[in-house]
Scaffold this active site. Structure first.
Site, PDB file in Angstrom:
ATOM      1  N   LYS A   1       2.988  28.045   4.144  1.00  0.00           N
ATOM      2  CA  LYS A   1       2.729  29.208   3.278  1.00  0.00           C
ATOM      3  C   LYS A   1       3.311  30.364   3.802  1.00  0.00           C
ATOM      4  O   LYS A   1       2.632  30.864   4.943  1.00  0.00           O
ATOM      5  CB  LYS A   1       1.070  29.240   3.064  1.00  0.00           C
TER       6      LYS A   1
ATOM      7  N   LYS B   1       4.349  26.511  -0.179  1.00  0.00           N
ATOM      8  CA  LYS B   1       3.860  27.659  -1.140  1.00  0.00           C
ATOM      9  C   LYS B   1       4.576  29.125  -0.598  1.00  0.00           C
ATOM     10  O   LYS B   1       4.496  29.359   0.639  1.00  0.00           O
ATOM     11  CB  LYS B   1       2.597  28.052  -1.088  1.00  0.00           C
TER      12      LYS B   1
END
Length: 325
Positions: free
Chosen positions: A197, A250
């Protein structure tokens, strides 16, 4: 007979049925996960999110109605984010047994038992300072946060969540959550780790939607530097060793190279999050008449699957169900 010495790729593109016959990547309804924002307070509320056209902050009744309709249309899985009425420095509503996410899980599992309910495990929507962990002055504390993340995951599992998904990016949180789940009797509850992320500029609309903007500083000390690829692979390896059942990248579109590299290295199911900024850019351009929204959205989602994702979290999921039918 005349001899040609060049490749005739067009032979396999002549008709729609021919193109479908040789299509390498197929986007399916089963691949899509729709995120929802569930808000405490008015149970029938459906408040539009200005920066994310088509998305809403939903009260419990409104959430249940909307999700039920989407399931009838082919939706298989959701990701829940909670917006509490009150926040404190410890994010106590994140792990409260009667918290908004826990209540939403119970309602959805009662209304649509076949639905796979995934819960975001983080503190940022619940802390008064907006960070994903406990803070001491301007410092976000890693190890003291792990106990609260583990408590949050267990409370979600107790409410009936099918999968818990830690997004905080604290070191060691997958291990802490796995141990807590196993100790509480939830050995069968999988962990979908936001393993890779990045500290991305594409999250802006989400922070409006989830009311989770940090009140000081930023998240660069715990989310990843967008310039780094090898570091992401190390994060994924660490979470795998700690017991993750799924890995997530992400954002998605700006990090397809990372997703592709991870696909070559890991045999775990991979998810990719088509995040708020990626969604809103398409929506904004479509509203101006500059692009074909359906064509661009489906091309984007297909590119994510082509790069290696098994599952795609996207705010386009509800619409894509109609487009794919």
């Amino acid at each position: 007979m005349a001899k040609t010495d060049f490749f005739r790729g067009r032979r396999l593109r002549q008709t729609a049925t021919m193109r479908a016959l040789v299509r390498e990547t197929v986007l399916r309804p089963e691949d899509l996960i729709q995120p929802y924002f569930v808000a405490e307070g008015d149970r029938h509320a459906s408040r539009p999110i200005g920066s994310m056209p088509g998305q809403h902050q939903l009260g419990l009744e409104a959430l249940t109605a909307r999700v039920s309709q989407a399931v009838d249309n082919g939706l298989h899985a959701v990701m829940l984010f909670g917006i509490p009425e009150s926040k404190d420095p410890q994010g106590s509503q994140a792990y409260a047994p009667e918290g908004i996410v826990q209540e939403a899980v119970r309602r959805l599992k009662a209304a649509v038992p076949e639905l796979t309910v995934i819960t975001d495990v983080c503190l940022c929507e619940f802390t008064s300072h907006g960070h994903c962990g406990l803070v001491d002055g301007q410092q976000v504390l890693n190890d003291p946060t792990l106990e609260l993340l583990a408590a949050t995951a267990v409370s979600h599992a107790e409410a009936g969540a099918d999968i818990v998904a830690p997004s905080d990016m604290m070191d060691g949180r997958v291990q802490a959550i796995r141990l807590a789940l196993d100790t509480a009797g939830f050995q069968q509850t999988p962990i979908m780790s936001y393993a890779v992320k990045y500290a991305s500029a594409f999250y802006g609309p989400f922070r409006e939607a989830a009311e989770s903007a940090p009140q000081f500083g930023d998240r660069k000390t715990y989310q990843m530097d967008p310039s780094n690829a090898r570091e992401g692979l190390r994060e994924a390896e660490a979470d795998t060793a700690e017991g993750a059942d799924f890995l997530m990248v992400k954002p998605a579109l700006a990090y397809l190279d990372i997703l592709s590299q991870l696909r070559q290295r890991s045999t775990l199911p991979l998810a990719a999050y088509h995040v708020s900024g990626e969604y809103s850019l398409i929506k904004a351009a479509a509203q101006q008449g500059w692009i074909d929204e359906q064509a661009v959205a489906l091309e984007s989602l297909t590119s994510i699957k082509r790069a290696g994702a098994d599952l795609i979290l996207t705010y386009f999921a509800e619409q894509a169900l109609d487009w794919l039918s």
